[in-house]
Scaffold this motif. Structure first.
Motif, short mmCIF file in Angstrom:
data_model
loop_
_atom_site.label_atom_id
_atom_site.label_comp_id
_atom_site.label_asym_id
_atom_site.label_seq_id
_atom_site.Cartn_x
_atom_site.Cartn_y
_atom_site.Cartn_z
N LYS A 10 0.83 -1.21 0.00
CA LYS A 10 0.00 0.00 0.00
C LYS A 10 0.86 1.25 0.00
N SER A 11 1.99 1.19 0.71
CA SER A 11 2.87 2.37 0.76
C SER A 11 3.50 2.64 -0.61
N PHE A 12 3.87 1.58 -1.35
CA PHE A 12 4.43 1.76 -2.68
C PHE A 12 3.38 2.36 -3.63
N LYS A 13 2.15 1.83 -3.56
CA LYS A 13 1.07 2.36 -4.40
C LYS A 13 0.82 3.83 -4.08
N ILE A 27 1.73 10.24 -16.19
CA ILE A 27 1.50 8.96 -15.52
C ILE A 27 2.31 7.87 -16.21
N ALA A 28 2.39 7.95 -17.53
CA ALA A 28 3.16 6.95 -18.28
C ALA A 28 4.64 7.02 -17.89
N ASN A 29 5.16 8.22 -17.69
CA ASN A 29 6.56 8.37 -17.31
C ASN A 29 6.81 7.81 -15.91
N VAL A 30 5.90 8.08 -15.00
CA VAL A 30 6.04 7.54 -13.63
C VAL A 30 6.00 6.02 -13.68
N ALA A 31 5.08 5.47 -14.49
CA ALA A 31 4.98 4.02 -14.62
C ALA A 31 6.28 3.43 -15.16
N LEU A 32 6.86 4.08 -16.17
CA LEU A 32 8.11 3.59 -16.74
C LEU A 32 9.26 3.61 -15.75
N THR A 33 9.33 4.67 -14.95
CA THR A 33 10.44 4.76 -13.98
C THR A 33 10.35 3.68 -12.92
N HIS A 34 9.13 3.19 -12.64
CA HIS A 34 8.96 2.14 -11.63
C HIS A 34 8.78 0.76 -12.28
N ASN A 35 8.96 0.70 -13.61
CA ASN A 35 8.83 -0.56 -14.35
C ASN A 35 7.43 -1.17 -14.18
N LEU A 36 6.40 -0.30 -14.31
CA LEU A 36 4.99 -0.70 -14.17
C LEU A 36 4.25 -0.43 -15.47
N ASN A 37 3.12 -1.07 -15.64
CA ASN A 37 2.25 -0.80 -16.76
C ASN A 37 1.43 0.45 -16.42
N ASN A 39 -1.50 1.30 -17.41
CA ASN A 39 -2.89 0.96 -17.10
C ASN A 39 -3.06 0.55 -15.64
N LEU A 40 -2.07 -0.14 -15.11
CA LEU A 40 -2.11 -0.52 -13.70
C LEU A 40 -2.08 0.71 -12.80
N VAL A 41 -1.23 1.68 -13.15
CA VAL A 41 -1.14 2.91 -12.36
C VAL A 41 -2.46 3.68 -12.44
N HIS A 42 -3.05 3.75 -13.63
CA HIS A 42 -4.36 4.40 -13.78
C HIS A 42 -5.40 3.72 -12.89
N LYS A 43 -5.36 2.40 -12.82
CA LYS A 43 -6.30 1.65 -11.97
C LYS A 43 -6.09 2.01 -10.50
N TRP A 44 -4.82 2.08 -10.08
CA TRP A 44 -4.54 2.44 -8.69
C TRP A 44 -5.08 3.83 -8.37
N ILE A 45 -4.91 4.76 -9.30
CA ILE A 45 -5.41 6.13 -9.08
C ILE A 45 -6.93 6.12 -9.00
N ARG A 46 -7.59 5.36 -9.88
CA ARG A 46 -9.05 5.29 -9.88
C ARG A 46 -9.57 4.69 -8.57
N VAL A 47 -8.98 3.58 -8.14
CA VAL A 47 -9.40 2.93 -6.89
C VAL A 47 -9.14 3.84 -5.70
N HIS A 48 -8.01 4.53 -5.70
CA HIS A 48 -7.69 5.48 -4.62
C HIS A 48 -8.74 6.59 -4.56
N GLY A 49 -9.14 7.10 -5.72
CA GLY A 49 -10.16 8.14 -5.78
C GLY A 49 -11.51 7.66 -5.26
N GLN A 50 -11.86 6.41 -5.60
CA GLN A 50 -13.13 5.85 -5.14
C GLN A 50 -13.13 5.66 -3.62
#
Length: 110
Positions: A10-13, A27-37, A39-50
């Motif tokens: 949770k702390s990493f997310k 968001i794409a640049n942040v995902a690349l720097t952490h070696n993430l997809n 779309n996954l980061v967008h999902k985390w942001i959406r869930v966090h907002g909800q």
């Protein structure tokens, strides 16, 4: 051999979401720097907002006014303005007699 799904703390997310919230950050640049997809980061942001929205819609206490401070209720009236060649005719009718006002208008407009 099936690949195992990776899981993130949770702390990493929260850290990734905070980085995405910075001004002029992609968001794409942040995902690349952490070696993430991305779309996954967008999902985390959406869930966090909800989750934040669910917390914001919690019970909020409201103080009621004392019964002695009740506002004066004015009688409701129906106001109709009819244009006429000599000016505007204004008709005011008590709202509790709306049915008779309707009958009057029906007869007037025949």
């Amino acid at each position: 051999m099936p690949q195992e799904r990776r899981s993130y703390s949770k702390s990493f997310k929260a850290q990734v979401i905070a980085e995405c919230a910075q001004a002029d950050t992609s968001i794409a640049n942040v995902a690349l720097t952490h070696n993430l997809n991305a779309n996954l980061v967008h999902k985390w942001i959406r869930v966090h907002g909800q989750k934040n929205l669910a917390l914001q819609t919690a019970f909020i206490p409201v103080k009621a006014l004392p019964s002695t401070a009740a506002p004066q209720v004015l009688p409701a009236t129906i106001r109709i303005e009819l244009p006429h060649s000599k000016g505007v005719v204004v008709l005011s009718w008590p709202a509790e007699n709306a049915a008779t006002c309707s009958a009057f208008l029906r007869d007037l407009l025949r």
